[in-house]
Enzyme design. Sequence first.
Site, PDB file in Angstrom:
ATOM      1  N   THR A   1       2.911   5.358 -21.963  1.00  0.00           N
ATOM      2  CA  THR A   1       3.136   6.717 -21.436  1.00  0.00           C
ATOM      3  C   THR A   1       4.610   7.127 -21.541  1.00  0.00           C
ATOM      4  OG1 THR A   1       3.437   5.788 -19.241  1.00  0.00           O
ATOM      5  CG2 THR A   1       1.232   6.574 -19.784  1.00  0.00           C
TER       6      THR A   1
ATOM      7  N   GLY B   1      -9.021 -10.091  23.176  1.00  0.00           N
ATOM      8  CA  GLY B   1      -9.622  -8.959  23.887  1.00  0.00           C
ATOM      9  C   GLY B   1      -9.882  -9.371  25.325  1.00  0.00           C
ATOM     10  N   GLY B   2     -10.959  -8.881  25.887  1.00  0.00           N
ATOM     11  CA  GLY B   2     -11.288  -9.207  27.279  1.00  0.00           C
ATOM     12  C   GLY B   2     -11.965 -10.561  27.399  1.00  0.00           C
ATOM     13  N   GLN B   3     -12.302 -11.206  26.272  1.00  0.00           N
ATOM     14  CA  GLN B   3     -13.009 -12.484  26.377  1.00  0.00           C
ATOM     15  C   GLN B   3     -12.227 -13.605  25.702  1.00  0.00           C
ATOM     16  OE1 GLN B   3     -15.034  -9.662  25.611  1.00  0.00           O
ATOM     17  NE2 GLN B   3     -13.904  -9.560  23.678  1.00  0.00           N
TER      18      GLN B   3
ATOM     19  N   ARG C   1      -0.347  -0.784 -20.198  1.00  0.00           N
ATOM     20  CA  ARG C   1       0.609  -0.842 -21.302  1.00  0.00           C
ATOM     21  C   ARG C   1       0.042  -1.648 -22.466  1.00  0.00           C
ATOM     22  NH1 ARG C   1       6.519  -1.372 -18.852  1.00  0.00           N
ATOM     23  NH2 ARG C   1       5.300  -2.379 -17.241  1.00  0.00           N
TER      24      ARG C   1
ATOM     25  N   TYR D   1       5.371  -6.417  -1.877  1.00  0.00           N
ATOM     26  CA  TYR D   1       4.146  -7.197  -2.094  1.00  0.00           C
ATOM     27  C   TYR D   1       3.530  -7.536  -0.738  1.00  0.00           C
ATOM     28  CZ  TYR D   1       5.099  -7.882  -7.075  1.00  0.00           C
ATOM     29  OH  TYR D   1       5.297  -7.687  -8.414  1.00  0.00           O
ATOM     30  N   GLU D   2       2.313  -8.084  -0.825  1.00  0.00           N
ATOM     31  CA  GLU D   2       1.490  -8.403   0.342  1.00  0.00           C
ATOM     32  C   GLU D   2       2.254  -8.900   1.587  1.00  0.00           C
ATOM     33  OE1 GLU D   2      -2.141  -8.556   0.822  1.00  0.00           O
ATOM     34  OE2 GLU D   2      -1.324  -8.910   2.808  1.00  0.00           O
TER      35      GLU D   2
ATOM     36  N   GLN E   1     -17.629 -15.050  26.901  1.00  0.00           N
ATOM     37  CA  GLN E   1     -17.852 -13.692  27.418  1.00  0.00           C
ATOM     38  C   GLN E   1     -18.073 -13.792  28.922  1.00  0.00           C
ATOM     39  OE1 GLN E   1     -21.302 -12.407  25.120  1.00  0.00           O
ATOM     40  NE2 GLN E   1     -20.325 -10.431  24.855  1.00  0.00           N
TER      41      GLN E   1
ATOM     42  N   GLN F   1      -2.899  -5.701  -6.771  1.00  0.00           N
ATOM     43  CA  GLN F   1      -4.095  -5.731  -5.913  1.00  0.00           C
ATOM     44  C   GLN F   1      -4.380  -4.463  -5.110  1.00  0.00           C
ATOM     45  OE1 GLN F   1      -6.171  -8.412  -2.389  1.00  0.00           O
ATOM     46  NE2 GLN F   1      -4.404  -9.263  -3.372  1.00  0.00           N
TER      47      GLN F   1
ATOM     48  N   ASP G   1      -2.412  -5.620   0.879  1.00  0.00           N
ATOM     49  CA  ASP G   1      -2.906  -5.162  -0.419  1.00  0.00           C
ATOM     50  C   ASP G   1      -4.278  -4.481  -0.326  1.00  0.00           C
ATOM     51  OD1 ASP G   1      -0.679  -5.944  -1.802  1.00  0.00           O
ATOM     52  OD2 ASP G   1      -1.485  -7.855  -2.439  1.00  0.00           O
TER      53      ASP G   1
ATOM     54  N   LEU H   1      -2.128   2.529 -23.229  1.00  0.00           N
ATOM     55  CA  LEU H   1      -1.359   3.753 -23.488  1.00  0.00           C
ATOM     56  C   LEU H   1       0.090   3.544 -23.081  1.00  0.00           C
ATOM     57  CD1 LEU H   1      -1.770   6.768 -24.242  1.00  0.00           C
ATOM     58  CD2 LEU H   1      -2.102   7.230 -21.826  1.00  0.00           C
TER      59      LEU H   1
HETATM   60  N1  COA Z   1       3.383   2.876 -20.218  1.00  0.00           N
HETATM   61  C1  COA Z   1       4.729   2.864 -20.132  1.00  0.00           C
HETATM   62  N2  COA Z   1       5.372   2.456 -19.017  1.00  0.00           N
HETATM   63  C2  COA Z   1       4.610   2.010 -17.994  1.00  0.00           C
HETATM   64  C3  COA Z   1       3.216   1.995 -18.042  1.00  0.00           C
HETATM   65  C4  COA Z   1       2.596   2.456 -19.225  1.00  0.00           C
HETATM   66  N3  COA Z   1       1.270   2.463 -19.369  1.00  0.00           N
HETATM   67  N4  COA Z   1       2.752   1.495 -16.874  1.00  0.00           N
HETATM   68  C5  COA Z   1       3.824   1.218 -16.126  1.00  0.00           C
HETATM   69  N5  COA Z   1       4.954   1.524 -16.778  1.00  0.00           N
HETATM   70  C6  COA Z   1       6.338   1.377 -16.327  1.00  0.00           C
HETATM   71  C7  COA Z   1       6.652   2.272 -15.165  1.00  0.00           C
HETATM   72  O1  COA Z   1       6.824   3.598 -15.593  1.00  0.00           O
HETATM   73  C8  COA Z   1       7.935   1.616 -14.645  1.00  0.00           C
HETATM   74  O2  COA Z   1       9.015   2.028 -15.419  1.00  0.00           O
HETATM   75  P1  COA Z   1      10.453   2.451 -14.831  1.00  0.00           P
HETATM   76  O3  COA Z   1      10.764   1.528 -13.701  1.00  0.00           O
HETATM   77  O4  COA Z   1      11.340   2.277 -16.021  1.00  0.00           O
HETATM   78  O5  COA Z   1      10.358   3.843 -14.385  1.00  0.00           O
HETATM   79  C9  COA Z   1       7.713   0.142 -14.976  1.00  0.00           C
HETATM   80  O6  COA Z   1       6.567   0.097 -15.814  1.00  0.00           O
HETATM   81  C10 COA Z   1       7.565  -0.809 -13.836  1.00  0.00           C
HETATM   82  O7  COA Z   1       6.787  -0.296 -12.793  1.00  0.00           O
HETATM   83  P2  COA Z   1       6.797  -0.953 -11.338  1.00  0.00           P
HETATM   84  O8  COA Z   1       5.582  -0.493 -10.631  1.00  0.00           O
HETATM   85  O9  COA Z   1       8.062  -0.663 -10.617  1.00  0.00           O
HETATM   86  O10 COA Z   1       6.634  -2.525 -11.660  1.00  0.00           O
HETATM   87  P3  COA Z   1       7.316  -3.841 -11.047  1.00  0.00           P
HETATM   88  O11 COA Z   1       6.607  -4.965 -11.706  1.00  0.00           O
HETATM   89  O12 COA Z   1       8.786  -3.832 -11.150  1.00  0.00           O
HETATM   90  O13 COA Z   1       6.958  -3.815  -9.505  1.00  0.00           O
HETATM   91  C11 COA Z   1       5.507  -3.751  -7.588  1.00  0.00           C
HETATM   92  C12 COA Z   1       5.704  -4.221  -9.043  1.00  0.00           C
HETATM   93  C13 COA Z   1       4.084  -4.086  -7.208  1.00  0.00           C
HETATM   94  C14 COA Z   1       6.467  -4.509  -6.677  1.00  0.00           C
HETATM   95  C15 COA Z   1       5.769  -2.230  -7.500  1.00  0.00           C
HETATM   96  O14 COA Z   1       4.913  -1.599  -8.413  1.00  0.00           O
HETATM   97  C16 COA Z   1       5.552  -1.643  -6.126  1.00  0.00           C
HETATM   98  O15 COA Z   1       6.359  -1.808  -5.200  1.00  0.00           O
HETATM   99  N6  COA Z   1       4.462  -0.893  -5.948  1.00  0.00           N
HETATM  100  C17 COA Z   1       4.156  -0.186  -4.710  1.00  0.00           C
HETATM  101  C18 COA Z   1       3.625  -1.097  -3.659  1.00  0.00           C
HETATM  102  C19 COA Z   1       2.496  -1.926  -4.177  1.00  0.00           C
HETATM  103  O16 COA Z   1       1.475  -1.437  -4.577  1.00  0.00           O
HETATM  104  N7  COA Z   1       2.701  -3.278  -4.136  1.00  0.00           N
HETATM  105  C20 COA Z   1       1.773  -4.220  -4.713  1.00  0.00           C
HETATM  106  C21 COA Z   1       0.651  -4.439  -3.906  1.00  0.00           C
HETATM  107  S1  COA Z   1      -0.482  -5.514  -4.693  1.00  0.00           S
END
Ligand code: COA
Length: 416
Positions: free
Chosen positions: A74, A248-250, A38, A139-140, A273, A17, A169, A72
Site C-alpha cells: 500500500t 465476589g460474595g462467596q 505485505r 503488546y498483550e 456459597q 492477535q 489482545d 498488496l
Molecule cells: N503495505 C505497505 N506497508 C504496510 C503494509 C502493507 N500492506 N502493512 C503494514 N505496513 C506498514 C505500515 O504502514 C507501517 O509503516 P510506517 O511505520 O512506516 O508508517 C509498518 O508497516 C509497521 O506497522 P506497525 O503496525 O507499526 O508494525 P510494528 O511491527 O512496528 O508494531 C505492533 C507492531 C503490534 C506493536 C503495533 O502494530 C501496535 O502497537 N499496534 C496497536 C496495538 C496492537 O494491536 N497491538 C498488538 C496486539 S496483538
Amino acid sequence: MSKPLEGIKIIDFTHVQAGPACTQMLAWFGADVIKVERPGAGDVTRSQLRDIPGVDALYFTMLNSNKRSLTLDTKTPEGKDILTRLIKESDVLVENFGPGALDRMGFTWEHIRELNPGMIVASVKGFSEGHHYEDLKVYENVAQCAGGAASTTGFDDGPPTVSAAALGDSNTGMHLAIGILTALRSRDVTGRGQKVAVSMQDSVLNLCRVKLRDQQRLDRVGYLEEYPQYPHGKFSDVVPRGGNAGGGGQPGWVLKCKGWETDPNAYIYFTIQGHAWAPICRAIGKEEWIDDPAYMTAQARQDKIFDIFGTIEEWLKDKTKFEAVDVLRKYDIPCSPVLSMKEIANDPSLRASGTIAEVEHKERGKYLTVGSPIKFSDLKVEIKGSPLLGEHTDEILEQLGYSQHQIAALHEQRVV
Ligand code: COA
C-alpha cells in the site's frame, strides 16, 4: 440459510492477535473478510512460533480462518489505487497498526470518509486517542499491566502477574467487534459510517471493573474481607493481589486433589456459597458444622476460611479432581476440575459443541482451533482453514475490475 453478516465486506488490515481475533469472528458469521498483507512477508504470525518448517504457524491459522488473503504494497501508487477501489466498495476497514501508520499510508479518516461516506473505520491501539501514552506501541502483557490486571493478579508475596488469557489482545478484538456491529446498525439508520476506536488498556480495565470497585471500598473502610489478607494479614492503600480468592460474595480457592504431588493440574476450584453451607458439610462429612455457631454463618467462617479449605483438602486426598467434582455436583456446589490444555483439546463435550474444532489446512493438514464460543439457534458456524499468503489476490483484483494483463503487471512490479 445465508449467514447474518453476508454482504458485509471488510478490509482487514489487522495483524498479530487483537485485530485478527475480531475480523475472524465477523468472518465466521458471514462477512467477506479480505486480509491485506505485505507481499512476500504477510502477517508476522505466519512465521512466528512455527512448528512445521515453511508452513503457516498455528498462531496465524488459529486467528485467520474463513478469510481471504490479498497481498498488496500500500506504499506504492498502484497499491494505493487498489486500496482506494477497495475502500469505495467495502463496508468496514479494520486496522491495528502502530499509532499513525494508516495516516502515514495516506489514508486518513477524512480521506476514507470522502471516498466512502458509509465506511466504518475500526481501530485497535494500545492507548486511547489523547492519552499521554498514545504514541506507544503495545503488546498483550503491556496492556495487562496498563489496564490494572497485573497489579491485582498473583499472590501477595509475589510480583505483579499477567494472565494466560489474552485480556489485552483477543479481548480487545471482541470489544471492537461489538463496536463494529453497533456502527453497522447505526449506519442502517443514518446511512453514515463512523470511526470506532478501542484501546487495549481500556478493554483490560473493562474486565477489571471489580478491582476498581475494590479500590473504592478499600479507600472507605481500609480492608477487603473477601481477600486472603483478611483478617490476619495487612492491607496497604492499594488493592492487593488476591491469589485464587473467589473475589465476589462467596469465598473460593484452588484445592489439591489426589495426585497433586506429581500432576501440576490435580486440583479443583471450590466455592463456598453462603446458602450452600449445609450441603457442603454433608458432602465432606462434617455435618456437625451445619448448626455450629462457629461455622454456620459466612461471617463466623471468615477468620478460619483457610482451615475450612484445609479440611476439604483432607477430604479430597483420595479423590481425583474428576471424582471430586462428580460427588460435589450432586450437592449443587459450584466447582470445576482445573483442566490442562491437553484435557481441553480432547474433551468430548467441547468437540461435540464445536468449541474445539478440527480444521483442514491446505499445507498443514488437520489442526485444532477454538471455534465460536457464541452459539446461535439459527446459525451453524463453520470454521474453514486460513488462507495462504496472497491466495485470493487475483480473484479479488478481478472482482475489482482489473484485467489479466494488469494483474500480471502488478505481480511483476511486486505491488501484489
Ligand atoms: N503495505 C505497505 N506497508 C504496510 C503494509 C502493507 N500492506 N502493512 C503494514 N505496513 C506498514 C505500515 O504502514 C507501517 O509503516 P510506517 O511505520 O512506516 O508508517 C509498518 O508497516 C509497521 O506497522 P506497525 O503496525 O507499526 O508494525 P510494528 O511491527 O512496528 O508494531 C505492533 C507492531 C503490534 C506493536 C503495533 O502494530 C501496535 O502497537 N499496534 C496497536 C496495538 C496492537 O494491536 N497491538 C498488538 C496486539 S496483538
